[in-house]
Design a protein around this motif. Structure first.
Motif, PDB file in Angstrom:
ATOM      1  N   CYS A 155      48.922  34.697  24.841  1.00 33.97           N
ATOM      2  CA  CYS A 155      49.636  34.709  26.121  1.00 33.97           C
ATOM      3  C   CYS A 155      49.937  33.289  26.594  1.00 33.97           C
ATOM      4  N   GLU A 166      54.589  39.461  29.568  1.00 35.71           N
ATOM      5  CA  GLU A 166      54.139  40.472  30.525  1.00 35.71           C
ATOM      6  C   GLU A 166      53.577  41.698  29.804  1.00 35.71           C
ATOM      7  N   TRP A 169      50.205  40.691  28.251  1.00 39.01           N
ATOM      8  CA  TRP A 169      49.179  40.509  29.289  1.00 39.01           C
ATOM      9  C   TRP A 169      48.667  41.863  29.773  1.00 39.01           C
ATOM     10  N   ASN A 170      49.571  42.772  30.075  1.00 37.48           N
ATOM     11  CA  ASN A 170      49.178  44.099  30.560  1.00 37.48           C
ATOM     12  C   ASN A 170      48.366  44.858  29.511  1.00 37.48           C
ATOM     13  N   LEU A 184      41.041  36.613  36.225  1.00 31.94           N
ATOM     14  CA  LEU A 184      42.269  36.855  35.472  1.00 31.94           C
ATOM     15  C   LEU A 184      43.457  37.087  36.400  1.00 31.94           C
ATOM     16  N   ASN A 185      43.253  37.821  37.481  1.00 30.48           N
ATOM     17  CA  ASN A 185      44.340  38.043  38.436  1.00 30.48           C
ATOM     18  C   ASN A 185      44.775  36.729  39.076  1.00 30.48           C
ATOM     19  N   TYR A 188      46.672  34.632  36.522  1.00 33.17           N
ATOM     20  CA  TYR A 188      47.977  35.262  36.275  1.00 33.17           C
ATOM     21  C   TYR A 188      48.994  34.840  37.335  1.00 33.17           C
ATOM     22  N   LYS A 189      48.553  34.726  38.572  1.00 34.91           N
ATOM     23  CA  LYS A 189      49.460  34.323  39.654  1.00 34.91           C
ATOM     24  C   LYS A 189      49.980  32.903  39.461  1.00 34.91           C
ATOM     25  N   LYS A 191      50.800  31.699  36.421  1.00 40.36           N
ATOM     26  CA  LYS A 191      51.279  31.718  35.035  1.00 40.36           C
ATOM     27  C   LYS A 191      52.413  30.720  34.778  1.00 40.36           C
TER      28      LYS A 191
END
Length: 253
Positions: A155, A166, A169-170, A184-185, A188-189, A191
């Motif tokens: 990723c 995306e 990642w999902n 992780l959240n 991710y924000k 990224k």
């Protein structure tokens, strides 16, 4: 502020007229920045004395991809206010020229100061620090050879377009069982600051981390002791910088 052709430094005083923050750049640092200013890393992970005052360094690389230093500072603390003063002092030393990109660790105070002082500069996150933070937060999931680490690195580095990222990642989130997704959240924000597919417009010259600073820190630890006074500190710092510059001359030769 005192400035002359060979050396530039700025000090910040507190209400008791005691020195809190010091920034300096010698003539070679100013010349190097004029040539190689597009991308650099900024790091404060090295504590210099018994009070663990942060040593901040601005580091880039030259046409030989050898490390060059653009400036350094001894800070009282690592607040947004101190970083804002430092970044403003740095730009004044270099005629107001701002880099195209800068890499730092994931520090909110640094991010806030950069947004205020250099809003046009693209701010990237050091991939090495992201990995270290991931180890602290996710433990065994990030151990060498794990499938999760493989997918996480994919990723970070592999995907060329955003839809692939995306999707991967999902899938990664769904595949591995985790009780706490907060780290992780959060990453991710951000990224756009570390995932390859979101960095296409950023000028990085191949830089993705502050590892150049880690190399300097390692050399400094060989010389700098916690009981050094200011004169000794600057003498030892200049000795380490001189050794780095000797390597640059060897590469040039």
């Amino acid at each position: 502020m005192v400035q002359n052709p060979s050396f530039h430094y700025v000090v910040q005083l507190d209400i008791e007229e005691q020195i809190t923050n010091i920034f300096w750049a010698d003539a070679k640092m100013i010349i190097d920045y004029a040539h190689f200013a597009d991308v650099f890393s900024f790091d404060t992970t090295f504590g210099t004395n018994k009070e663990f005052r942060p040593l901040a360094v601005f580091i880039g690389f030259n046409h030989h991809r050898e490390m060059v230093i653009f400036g350094a500072a001894l800070l009282y603390d690592e607040t947004a206010e101190s970083f804002k003063w430092l970044f403003e002092s740095f730009l004044k030393a270099h005629g107001g020229r701002k880099p195209k990109s800068i890499f730092t660790d994931q520090d909110l105070a640094i991010a806030k100061a950069l947004a205020e002082v250099m809003p046009e500069t693209w701010h990237g996150l050091c991939t090495w620090h992201i990995m270290q933070n991931g180890i602290k937060k996710l433990g065994n999931l990030m151990k060498d050879g794990s499938l999760f680490l493989r997918d996480f690195k994919d990723c970070m580095y592999k995907y060329e377009n955003e839809s692939e990222f995306e999707e991967a990642w999902n899938k990664m989130i769904q595949t591995y069982t985790m009780k706490d997704l907060s780290w992780l959240n959060g990453i991710y924000k951000l990224k756009e600051k570390w995932a390859n597919c979101y960095m296409k417009r950023a000028v990085t010259l191949g830089m993705r981390s502050t590892q150049l600073s880690e190399s300097l820190n390692g050399d400094l630890k060989d010389y700098l002791k916690s009981n050094l006074n200011m004169d000794d500190f600057f003498e030892h710092f200049e000795m380490v910088v001189g050794q780095k510059r000797d390597k640059e001359l060897e590469a040039e030769y």
